[in-house]
Design a protein around this motif. Structure first.
Motif, PDB file in Angstrom:
ATOM      1  N   VAL A   1     -46.602  67.690-105.158  1.00 24.55           N
ATOM      2  CA  VAL A   1     -46.399  66.283-104.810  1.00 24.55           C
ATOM      3  C   VAL A   1     -47.568  65.864-103.925  1.00 24.55           C
ATOM      4  CG1 VAL A   1     -44.988  66.857-102.786  1.00 24.55           C
ATOM      5  CG2 VAL A   1     -44.802  64.599-103.828  1.00 24.55           C
TER       6      VAL A   1
ATOM      7  N   HIS B   1     -49.474  62.960-101.322  1.00 28.97           N
ATOM      8  CA  HIS B   1     -49.312  61.851-100.388  1.00 28.97           C
ATOM      9  C   HIS B   1     -50.682  61.190-100.196  1.00 28.97           C
ATOM     10  CE1 HIS B   1     -45.325  63.407 -99.053  1.00 28.97           C
ATOM     11  NE2 HIS B   1     -45.891  64.572 -99.339  1.00 28.97           N
TER      12      HIS B   1
ATOM     13  N   ILE C   1     -51.590  67.342-100.549  1.00 31.73           N
ATOM     14  CA  ILE C   1     -50.674  67.901-101.541  1.00 31.73           C
ATOM     15  C   ILE C   1     -49.845  69.027-100.935  1.00 31.73           C
ATOM     16  CG2 ILE C   1     -52.107  67.288-103.521  1.00 31.73           C
ATOM     17  CD1 ILE C   1     -53.057  70.248-103.577  1.00 31.73           C
TER      18      ILE C   1
ATOM     19  N   ALA D   1     -43.720  70.715-104.514  1.00 32.21           N
ATOM     20  CA  ALA D   1     -42.585  69.798-104.584  1.00 32.21           C
ATOM     21  C   ALA D   1     -41.256  70.509-104.400  1.00 32.21           C
ATOM     22  CB  ALA D   1     -42.602  69.058-105.920  1.00 32.21           C
TER      23      ALA D   1
END
Length: 283
Positions: A153, A155, A261, A264
Motif C-alpha cells: 500500500v 501513501h 510504501i 498491506a
C-alpha cells in the motif's frame, strides 16, 4: 523446530558464515553449528552448501528462508498486536531513495516525539527497497512512483519536478545528447524516466556510468563528466551558485511522485502508524 532455530538459520543465510552469524546474535559458534545441523536433520535435507569462503543456501534452503521470514515476521506482528501498545517503541527500519528532500524534517519530528523507537534508515533504489519491504526486511520505504506489487500500500508524500542537469558550459539539450549518462543502478525511478525520454527521442547514450551515491554523481556532473536526472529541489543550491545548469524536459518525463510504501497485510502498530502520521504532518 523452534523459533530460535529459524532466527539462527536466517542469520547464517544473511551473513554467509557461522562466524558472522555468531557475532550478530552474540552466540558461540559451536552452538550455531549444532543448531543448523539439528535443523537439517529435522527437515532431512541440507540447507547450506559449505565451501572455503563460507556457506550459501541450497535450493531447499532458499525455500525455507522464504517461509522463515514470513513466520518470524508474523511472530513479531503477533506480539505487537497482543501487547497493543499505544506508545511507539521498539525497532523501526525504514528505507529511502537518496533524494527525499523532506526526510530530515520527518525523521527529526518523529524522533523528538517518540524517543523509545530505535529508528534505522537504509538507502537504495526503488526496486530494491520495494523488494525488501515485500520480504519483511524493511517496515516501509520512501520510493518513487512505479507499478507496485499488489501486496503493498502506498501513501502519497509529495510531487517533484525532475530536471536534466549538466555542467554550466552546456547551453542546449542537443549538446547533452552526446554526454555520458550518470545514474544509479537499474531499479532507480529517475533513471527509468530519463531512459524513456532517450527512447522516445531515439537517442542512444554513448556511455552509461553507474554510481553508488548522489553526491558522487553531482560532483561528476559539476566536473563535466556527464549528465543526470534528479529532482530540482536536490540541486537548486548548485544552480543558484552557478555550478550546474538545469534543463527542463516535458511533463510526462519530469513530474514524479514520492511515496511511502508498506505491506498491506501487516498489523499497523502504533510505531508505524505514528510514523505515517508524522509524514502527513511534515510533507
Amino acid at each position: 523446530m523452534e523459533f530460535k532455530d529459524l532466527e539462527i538459520f536466517q542469520a547464517v543465510a544473511e551473513q554467509g558464515t557461522i562466524t558472522g552469524a555468531a557475532k550478530q546474535l552474540n552466540y558461540v559458534q559451536s552452538n550455531l553449528t549444532a543448531r543448523i545441523h539439528k535443523l537439517e536433520t529435522e527437515l532431512n535435507t541440507p540447507l547450506f552448501n559449505r565451501h572455503r569462503r563460507g556457506m550459501s543456501l541450497t535450493p531447499e534452503g532458499k525455500k525455507l528462508l522464504t517461509y522463515s521470514q514470513r513466520i518470524l515476521s508474523l511472530t513479531e506482528e503477533m506480539k505487537q498486536a497482543v501487547q497493543n501498545q499505544t506508545e511507539p517503541s521498539g525497532k523501526l527500519e525504514i528505507g529511502t531513495v537518496e533524494t527525499v528532500i523532506h526526510l530530515p524534517k520527518i525523521l527529526s519530528s518523529y524522533i523528538q516525539n517518540y524517543q523509545n523507537v530505535d529508528l534505522s534508515i537504509y538507502t537504495g533504489v526503488t526496486e530494491t527497497l520495494q523488494r525488501k519491504v515485500l520480504n519483511h526486511k524493511l517496515d516501509g520505504a520512501f520510493v518513487t512512483e512505479s507499478n507496485f506489487h499488489p501486496d503493498l500500500v502506498a501513501h502519497q508524500v509529495f510531487q517533484e519536478e525532475l530536471v536534466l542537469i549538466s555542467d554550466p558550459s552546456a547551453s542546449s539539450l542537443e549538446e547533452l545528447k552526446e554526454k555520458p549518462f550518470l545514474c544509479f543502478s537499474k531499479g532507480c525511478g529517475y533513471r527509468a524516466r530519463l531512459e524513456n525520454w532517450y527512447k522516445d527521442e531515439n537517442i542512444a547514450p554513448k556511455r552509461v556510468m553507474e554510481f553508488g551515491t548522489l553526491e558522487t554523481i553531482l560532483q561528476s556532473v559539476k566536473m563535466g563528466l556527464g549528465v543526470t536526472f534528479v529532482p530540482r529541489s536536490a540541486v537548486v543550491h548548485l544552480e543558484q551558485n552557478g555550478l550546474i545548469t538545469c534543463h527542463s524536459l516535458p511533463e510526462k518525463y519530469s513530474t514524479i511522485n514520492t511515496l511511502f510504501i508498506r505491506r498491506a497485510d501487516t498489523y499497523l502498530t502504533a510505531t508505524i502508524e505514528k510514523f505515517i502520521e508524522t509524514i502527513e504532518v511534515n510533507k
